[in-house]
Design an enzyme around this catalytic site. Structure first.
Site, mmCIF file in Angstrom:
data_model
loop_
_atom_site.group_PDB
_atom_site.id
_atom_site.type_symbol
_atom_site.label_atom_id
_atom_site.label_comp_id
_atom_site.label_asym_id
_atom_site.label_seq_id
_atom_site.Cartn_x
_atom_site.Cartn_y
_atom_site.Cartn_z
ATOM 1 N N GLU A 1 16.442 -9.608 102.705
ATOM 2 C CA GLU A 1 15.766 -9.977 103.970
ATOM 3 C C GLU A 1 15.975 -11.463 104.261
ATOM 4 O OE1 GLU A 1 11.747 -8.411 104.292
ATOM 5 O OE2 GLU A 1 12.516 -6.370 104.188
ATOM 6 N N GLU B 1 15.137 -0.333 101.189
ATOM 7 C CA GLU B 1 13.668 -0.307 101.212
ATOM 8 C C GLU B 1 13.247 0.640 102.323
ATOM 9 O OE1 GLU B 1 11.571 -4.077 101.287
ATOM 10 O OE2 GLU B 1 13.027 -4.974 99.912
ATOM 11 N N GLN C 1 7.610 1.632 96.701
ATOM 12 C CA GLN C 1 8.217 1.194 95.474
ATOM 13 C C GLN C 1 7.777 2.120 94.345
ATOM 14 O OE1 GLN C 1 8.052 -2.963 94.579
ATOM 15 N NE2 GLN C 1 8.456 -3.583 96.684
HETATM 16 O O1 AHR Z 1 8.442 -3.895 99.620
HETATM 17 C C1 AHR Z 1 7.632 -4.978 99.930
HETATM 18 C C2 AHR Z 1 8.380 -6.064 100.685
HETATM 19 O O2 AHR Z 1 8.796 -5.577 101.917
HETATM 20 C C3 AHR Z 1 9.648 -6.559 100.053
HETATM 21 O O3 AHR Z 1 9.425 -7.536 99.103
HETATM 22 C C4 AHR Z 1 10.388 -7.137 101.212
HETATM 23 O O4 AHR Z 1 11.782 -7.096 101.039
HETATM 24 C C5 AHR Z 1 9.906 -6.297 102.380
HETATM 25 O O5 AHR Z 1 9.527 -7.063 103.454
#
Ligand code: AHR
Length: 516
Positions: A197, A320, A369
């Site tokens: 990001e 993600e 996650q």
């Molecule tokens: O998954 C949580 C956060 O979300 C991660 O650290 C980031 O890459 C995204 O904004």
């Protein structure tokens, strides 16, 4: 001869059209002899950031913990992940990656410096889980490591040396240091992310600036021995198509193997997120509609990638994805701990069905996650552990990994509440190397069983087996007191008659039907 073929074709077309237009029952045609794209097993990847109780308390408790562990790794969590056979694990972030200095996480744990995890709760990170601990964990669970380097606050030299430390098999300052720290053999890791990001927490860069930085970092990210790195550029924030365009235009294509994109499903807004467990049916449909919104992103980012890379060599890496709700009441807002209901099971099913569908371009995806964070597959509290509905969907979907994507046609009814409406069934079809046809079906209808007529084309079906995940209601979830409110079970409510399969798809369920 020609006329006979034409007649035959017209009859088949007529049967198919009348079949599809009879909308009383939902209908599915599976073309078991039509498919070429392979569903990359890496679509079923996961993500473990140094965030909240994901690593510390979730995966790692340390060898002296009262919690049963193997060399510091929590046994219950490790076994559950092993069972899921996850193909890859992304680490150490996330936003954390662009603040992480890998040299702090090697050597004797007692001598490792501490840092503040500024992104996630401002807690002290003691670096007791570092490169060796991660690599050993990946090995124990049988997953390929996917490491994200620090571009935001690191240097080209730092990332280059990390790769040398991990992968170089010879005499060099970094490989000598690795050996001194107890690892003789190089780990030969392939997947390497160049920042995370970088339009936001990874340095607030413009696309043009990041593209230049990427070229510098990628230049010194060396292949060692026979190991060829798979370099992943930090991609767009959701629907920022300009980012993709600029990167595809400015980065020589032979310097990049993957381009990431992140997509979170939120109800409410970024500043006013809604509860993970308390929602009405309209909000439920809103969540699922938003989850399905990833398909538009895949198509539009994909269309830009197609202009530069029509062969689709460069993978779209959705590294993600998942739901993002309010944290559970009373927990640290910086830890992103949320419950996981049957609604999340549907989000997982819909998302994975979409990734499968675009397997020609989507080469990897990582759920955000793994433990105790966002749409986690596992939740822990001190010594106890539960599997979430999302875990069970990943378990159910195993047969799709590395299978050939099959084309299908689905006609189904629409569910609607308030302003929201969505098709009741959501399907993906694939063929395993042994010829078994896999049909994953989510029936998102909260309370209506759907009768599905399946025509199996291109296979003479003899046996059918099925499993499903279901729950009393769309907001059901597992707790430490009731661990199996949502679970996976055998499913029998189907009937095979030659090439016709009738399935009574239960309300609020996700199925995997396997036909051979
Ligand atoms: O998954 C949580 C956060 O979300 C991660 O650290 C980031 O890459 C995204 O904004």
């Amino acid at each position: 001869m020609k006329t006979n073929c034409l007649k035959g074709f017209t009859v088949v077309a007529f049967i198919l059209i009348s079949f599809l237009s009879n909308a009383q029952t939902s209908r599915l045609i599976v073309n078991a002899d039509q498919g070429s794209a392979i569903i990359n097993k890496h679509i079923y990847g996961h993500f473990a950031e140094h965030l909240g109780r994901n690593i510390y308390g979730g995966i790692w408790v340390g060898p002296d913990s009262k919690i049963p562990n193997e060399e510091g790794y929590r046994l219950d969590v490790m076994k559950a992940i092993q069972k899921l056979e996850i193909p890859n694990l992304r680490w150490p972030g996330g936003c954390f990656a662009d603040e992480y200095h890998w040299t702090d996480g090697i050597g004797n744990p007692k001598d490792r410096p501490t840092m503040i995890n500024t992104h996630w709760g401002g807690v002290v990170e003691d670096n007791s889980f570092g490169t060796h601990e991660f690599m050993n964990f990946a090995k124990k669970i049988g997953a390929e490591p996917y490491i994200t380097g620090n571009v935001g606050s690191g240097s080209v030299d730092e990332m280059s040396k990390w790769i040398e430390y991990i992968n170089f098999d010879g005499v060099s300052p970094m490989s000598n240091l690795r050996k001194k720290n107890g690892q003789d053999e190089p780990w030969d890791i392939k997947y390497w992310g160049v920042g995370n990001e970088n339009w936001g927490c990874g340095g607030n860069m413009t696309a043009e600036y990041y593209a230049n930085e990427y070229r510098r970092y990628a230049t010194y990210a060396r292949d060692y021995g026979a190991n060829k790195l798979y370099k992943i550029a930090g991609g767009a924030n959701s629907n920022d198509y300009n980012w993709t365009e600029v990167l595809m235009k400015n980065i020589p294509l032979n310097m990049m193997d993957g381009l990431s994109v992140h997509y979170y499903t939120m109800t409410g807004s970024w500043t006013d997120k809604k509860s993970a467990t308390i929602f009405d049916k309209e909000t439920y449909l809103e969540t699922l509609r938003k989850a399905a919104g990833i398909e538009e992103l895949i198509k539009r980012h994909g269309a830009i990638m197609d202009q530069y890379d029509p062969e689709k060599r460069i993978g779209m890496i959705v590294d993600e994805w998942g739901t993002w709700y309010q944290v559970e009441p009373g927990t640290n807002p910086g830890f992103l701990y949320q419950q996981n209901t049957m609604r999340d099971a549907h989000v997982a099913a819909i998302s994975l069905n979409i990734f499968n569908k675009h397997a020609d371009r989507v080469h990897m995806a990582n759920l955000a996650q793994t433990v105790n964070v966002l749409q986690a597959i596992i939740l822990t509290n001190d010594t106890d552990m539960i599997l979430t509905p999302t875990y069970h969907v990943f378990d159910l979907y195993k047969p799709h990994k590395d299978a050939t994507l099959l084309s299908h046609h689905l006609v189904t009814e629409v569910v609607s509440y308030g302003k929201e409406k969505l098709e009741a069934l959501n399907v993906s079809t694939s063929k395993s190397p042994d010829g078994t046809v896999n049909i994953s079906i989510a029936n998102i209808h909260p309370d209506k069983k759907i009768d599905l007529d399946v025509v199996l084309r291109g296979i003479s079906a003899k046996t059918v087996t099925a499993e499903y995940v279901t729950a009393p209601s769309i907001d059901s979830y597992n707790t430490f007191e009731k661990k199996e409110v949502v679970k996976k079970a055998a499913f029998k409510d189907f009937k095979l008659d030659k090439d016709n399969l009738k399935i009574a798809v239960p309300a609020n369920s996700v199925l995997m039907v396997r036909v051979k």
